[in-house]
Design a protein around this motif. Sequence first.
Motif, PDB file in Angstrom:
ATOM      1  N   VAL A  87      43.842  99.959  44.528  1.00 10.81           N
ATOM      2  CA  VAL A  87      44.968  99.383  45.266  1.00 10.81           C
ATOM      3  C   VAL A  87      45.971  98.728  44.326  1.00 10.81           C
ATOM      4  O   VAL A  87      47.112  98.489  44.695  1.00 10.81           O
ATOM      5  CB  VAL A  87      44.508  98.359  46.327  1.00 10.81           C
ATOM      6  N   GLU A  88      45.550  98.436  43.138  1.00  5.38           N
ATOM      7  CA  GLU A  88      46.483  97.813  42.200  1.00  5.38           C
ATOM      8  C   GLU A  88      45.996  98.066  40.775  1.00  5.38           C
ATOM      9  O   GLU A  88      44.803  98.088  40.507  1.00  5.38           O
ATOM     10  CB  GLU A  88      46.564  96.309  42.471  1.00  5.38           C
ATOM     11  N   GLU A  89      46.945  98.252  39.877  1.00  2.60           N
ATOM     12  CA  GLU A  89      46.587  98.526  38.497  1.00  2.60           C
ATOM     13  C   GLU A  89      47.670  97.934  37.613  1.00  2.60           C
ATOM     14  O   GLU A  89      48.851  98.003  37.948  1.00  2.60           O
ATOM     15  CB  GLU A  89      46.507 100.047  38.286  1.00  2.60           C
ATOM     16  N   TYR A 131      50.095  87.001  38.407  1.00  2.00           N
ATOM     17  CA  TYR A 131      51.260  86.235  38.830  1.00  2.00           C
ATOM     18  C   TYR A 131      52.143  86.981  39.825  1.00  2.00           C
ATOM     19  O   TYR A 131      53.029  86.396  40.418  1.00  2.00           O
ATOM     20  CB  TYR A 131      52.071  85.786  37.605  1.00  2.00           C
ATOM     21  N   ASN A 132      51.894  88.273  39.963  1.00  2.00           N
ATOM     22  CA  ASN A 132      52.723  89.018  40.891  1.00  2.00           C
ATOM     23  C   ASN A 132      51.879  90.036  41.653  1.00  2.00           C
ATOM     24  O   ASN A 132      52.098  91.239  41.553  1.00  2.00           O
ATOM     25  CB  ASN A 132      53.847  89.704  40.089  1.00  2.00           C
ATOM     26  N   PRO A 133      50.891  89.549  42.408  1.00  2.00           N
ATOM     27  CA  PRO A 133      50.034  90.497  43.123  1.00  2.00           C
ATOM     28  C   PRO A 133      50.812  91.153  44.264  1.00  2.00           C
ATOM     29  O   PRO A 133      51.573  90.484  44.957  1.00  2.00           O
ATOM     30  CB  PRO A 133      48.897  89.620  43.654  1.00  2.00           C
ATOM     31  N   ARG A 134      50.608  92.452  44.432  1.00  2.00           N
ATOM     32  CA  ARG A 134      51.367  93.151  45.473  1.00  2.00           C
ATOM     33  C   ARG A 134      50.503  93.448  46.697  1.00  2.00           C
ATOM     34  O   ARG A 134      50.927  93.257  47.815  1.00  2.00           O
ATOM     35  CB  ARG A 134      51.947  94.441  44.900  1.00  2.00           C
ATOM     36  N   LYS A 139      46.174  89.532  46.703  1.00  2.00           N
ATOM     37  CA  LYS A 139      46.735  88.217  47.008  1.00  2.00           C
ATOM     38  C   LYS A 139      45.650  87.237  47.446  1.00  2.00           C
ATOM     39  O   LYS A 139      45.603  86.110  46.975  1.00  2.00           O
ATOM     40  CB  LYS A 139      47.809  88.336  48.105  1.00  2.00           C
ATOM     41  N   THR A 140      44.761  87.699  48.360  1.00  2.00           N
ATOM     42  CA  THR A 140      43.676  86.787  48.779  1.00  2.00           C
ATOM     43  C   THR A 140      42.775  86.449  47.610  1.00  2.00           C
ATOM     44  O   THR A 140      42.327  85.310  47.471  1.00  2.00           O
ATOM     45  CB  THR A 140      42.757  87.402  49.864  1.00  2.00           C
ATOM     46  N   LEU A 141      42.515  87.456  46.781  1.00  2.00           N
ATOM     47  CA  LEU A 141      41.624  87.239  45.636  1.00  2.00           C
ATOM     48  C   LEU A 141      42.199  86.167  44.718  1.00  2.00           C
ATOM     49  O   LEU A 141      41.531  85.214  44.339  1.00  2.00           O
ATOM     50  CB  LEU A 141      41.449  88.558  44.878  1.00  2.00           C
ATOM     51  N   VAL A 142      43.477  86.314  44.375  1.00  2.00           N
ATOM     52  CA  VAL A 142      44.107  85.357  43.463  1.00  2.00           C
ATOM     53  C   VAL A 142      44.189  83.982  44.117  1.00  2.00           C
ATOM     54  O   VAL A 142      43.876  82.959  43.498  1.00  2.00           O
ATOM     55  CB  VAL A 142      45.504  85.853  43.033  1.00  2.00           C
ATOM     56  N   SER A 143      44.553  83.946  45.413  1.00  2.00           N
ATOM     57  CA  SER A 143      44.707  82.634  46.045  1.00  2.00           C
ATOM     58  C   SER A 143      43.370  81.920  46.193  1.00  2.00           C
ATOM     59  O   SER A 143      43.312  80.698  46.200  1.00  2.00           O
ATOM     60  CB  SER A 143      45.394  82.767  47.404  1.00  2.00           C
ATOM     61  N   SER A 144      42.267  82.686  46.275  1.00  2.00           N
ATOM     62  CA  SER A 144      40.970  82.030  46.410  1.00  2.00           C
ATOM     63  C   SER A 144      40.634  81.246  45.147  1.00  2.00           C
ATOM     64  O   SER A 144      39.886  80.274  45.195  1.00  2.00           O
ATOM     65  CB  SER A 144      39.879  83.038  46.718  1.00  2.00           C
ATOM     66  N   TYR A 145      41.195  81.650  44.009  1.00  2.00           N
ATOM     67  CA  TYR A 145      40.965  80.882  42.788  1.00  2.00           C
ATOM     68  C   TYR A 145      41.853  79.651  42.757  1.00  2.00           C
ATOM     69  O   TYR A 145      41.455  78.586  42.366  1.00  2.00           O
ATOM     70  CB  TYR A 145      41.252  81.716  41.550  1.00  2.00           C
ATOM     71  N   LEU A 146      43.087  79.841  43.187  1.00  2.00           N
ATOM     72  CA  LEU A 146      44.005  78.716  43.136  1.00  2.00           C
ATOM     73  C   LEU A 146      43.486  77.591  44.017  1.00  2.00           C
ATOM     74  O   LEU A 146      43.620  76.429  43.700  1.00  2.00           O
ATOM     75  CB  LEU A 146      45.400  79.161  43.567  1.00  2.00           C
ATOM     76  N   TYR A 147      42.838  77.955  45.105  1.00  2.00           N
ATOM     77  CA  TYR A 147      42.270  76.945  45.991  1.00  2.00           C
ATOM     78  C   TYR A 147      41.307  76.039  45.235  1.00  2.00           C
ATOM     79  O   TYR A 147      41.274  74.849  45.421  1.00  2.00           O
ATOM     80  CB  TYR A 147      41.527  77.644  47.127  1.00  2.00           C
ATOM     81  N   THR A 148      40.512  76.641  44.371  1.00  2.00           N
ATOM     82  CA  THR A 148      39.508  75.824  43.705  1.00  2.00           C
ATOM     83  C   THR A 148      39.992  75.242  42.379  1.00  2.00           C
ATOM     84  O   THR A 148      39.291  74.485  41.759  1.00  2.00           O
ATOM     85  CB  THR A 148      38.222  76.630  43.440  1.00  2.00           C
ATOM     86  N   THR A 149      41.174  75.625  41.913  1.00  2.00           N
ATOM     87  CA  THR A 149      41.562  75.101  40.608  1.00  2.00           C
ATOM     88  C   THR A 149      42.832  74.260  40.611  1.00  2.00           C
ATOM     89  O   THR A 149      43.163  73.651  39.610  1.00  2.00           O
ATOM     90  CB  THR A 149      41.754  76.226  39.578  1.00  2.00           C
TER      91      THR A 149
END
Lengths: 274, 322
Positions: A234-236, A244-247, A252-262
């Motif tokens: 789905v993305e490469e 920084y620019n997930p499409r 997007k959920t994957l990246v945001s799940s990290y931001l939640y904890t950091t």
Amino acid sequence: MSEEVIKLERVTAGYKVVKGALSIWKQVNVVLRDISFSIGKSERLAIIGESGSGKTTLLKVILGLLKPIKGSVLLYGRDIYRIPDEEREKILRKIGYVPQDPYRSLNPVLKVKTIIGEPLEVIGENKEKIEKRVVEVARFVGLPWSALDDTPEELSGGMRQRVLIARAIIANPEILVLDEPTSALDVSIQAQILNLLNNIYSNFKPTMITVTHDLAVAQYLADRVIILKDGCIVEEGKLEEVLYNPRHEYTKTLVSSYLYTTTTNSVSGFNNKS
Amino acid sequence: MVLAVKTVNLRIGYLDEEEEKIQWAVRGVDLEIQEGESFCLVGESGSGKTTLANAIAGILPPHAVTQGKVYIFDKLVVDDSSRNYNGVRGRIVNYIPQNPGTSLNPFLTIEDHFYYVLRDLYKYDKSKSKSIAIETLSKVGLTSEILDYYPHELSGGMKQRVLIALALASNARIIVADEPTSSVDASLRAGILGLLSKLNKEYRVTLIIVTHDIKMTSAICNRTAVMYSGEIVEIGKTSIILQSPKHPYTRMLMECVPILGVEKPLKPLPGEPTRIFEDISWCSFRERCPYASVECKTTPSMIPVGDDESHFVKCWRFHEVA
């Protein structure tokens, strides 16, 4: 890109499922759909996805263990499923593989030094040379001298992982394939293993493919990432671009799940400090 | 404030049959957890965090050796070698197991899971357990549709939610969660942590979380204890511990965690936690500690740090750890 070491062209792969009491209904459970990508020499690639997304199946296809239903898998320009067995074996020997679970991937009755030396034994090296090389590799991965005469049962998870890595690099592979190298380990042991793998890369510059579900681990082991979801890419792209620019929605959920904890205040305070 | 959990000089060990010695997994832990708190136990494998959590949840194996005392809401559940969790286990304290994939019975539907738990605890019938199941499932964000499903039809994140709902269904006031996010995919972690945090805040459930990932604590826990070789080596408010860790081990744990988007070298200390068989009179972290010196030959006591009265560290040289 420099020389293409691995190239997948429109690969579809899956497993045969036999159903019914008389095994009459045969059905194919398709896991990978239309996968195409390539990896250059000394490139570091991470394949990221959740469980069931087909990461491990993709590795099996690359390792010559699972013949795809459609498409071709080229290693050094040769389609490994359409060449004579001898030639395929020769090419596959250039791959070092670290399997997923250090607790189940080592033969419990063999001594550690036998396990590490096996790849050389298979290609018929003489005993003295194998012994010398085992000691050399064990020292490089940080296995203590005394562990060589133990069986894997006596070792901790981190030590077992070192044995697996030693076995993978003993025959000087040009390609290193890692299946979830740290997911079964604690954070401090994970950090030791990540540093070791980076050390291996800077010394030998192999082509590295890492499968992981953890983006934070991927940033230490890869420059480029492929995100798999339900068997499709789905993305490469470069790790920073994806980060920084997930499409895609999943990325997007994957990246945001990290931001939640950091991004909570306390942890960003810690970031500044280190 | 009411104390939910109190341990007094708690020691838990397992008999090593080959060596005929007791291997102490927990050594002299004094811990007090207030009602409504969210508390985190951090440490590597072999640090004794799971054993301590099991002692609170009442699921120590029969062959474990215990010394000291554990109180759950003023009820004495562990008194040296006698252990009595009747009326506590399942009703007051409940446990969320580590691996959602293998913790549900594959032969039972989700509805039956609730039925058997509630029948054994409170002798509820099918219709009552069903209505409780629907109510608790909605608390964790699942619909009543899944009542007829079998575990294999659910995703990992849904199974974890069902386990949390099962723990809630019995009206437990303390929930012990063992590594709640380590076996679910990275993309689901935030959701599970958010849910646990919601349970703690909205339903005033006392939450005890066991993890090896110190960065995770910041998301939900207000107090953290770091364990090493069976001892609590540092305890205090999560925000303070993460901002200025005083024990060299805590500091190392933080320097080992890869953080997405932050390029920093990982600095693990060599070695692994030591297994301890007899009483030792020295600091158990001495062999791995970069700050170790002569005074570390005697076991440090819990030393209060700074003005904050809840922050304690078990290290002689904590002033130098900056």
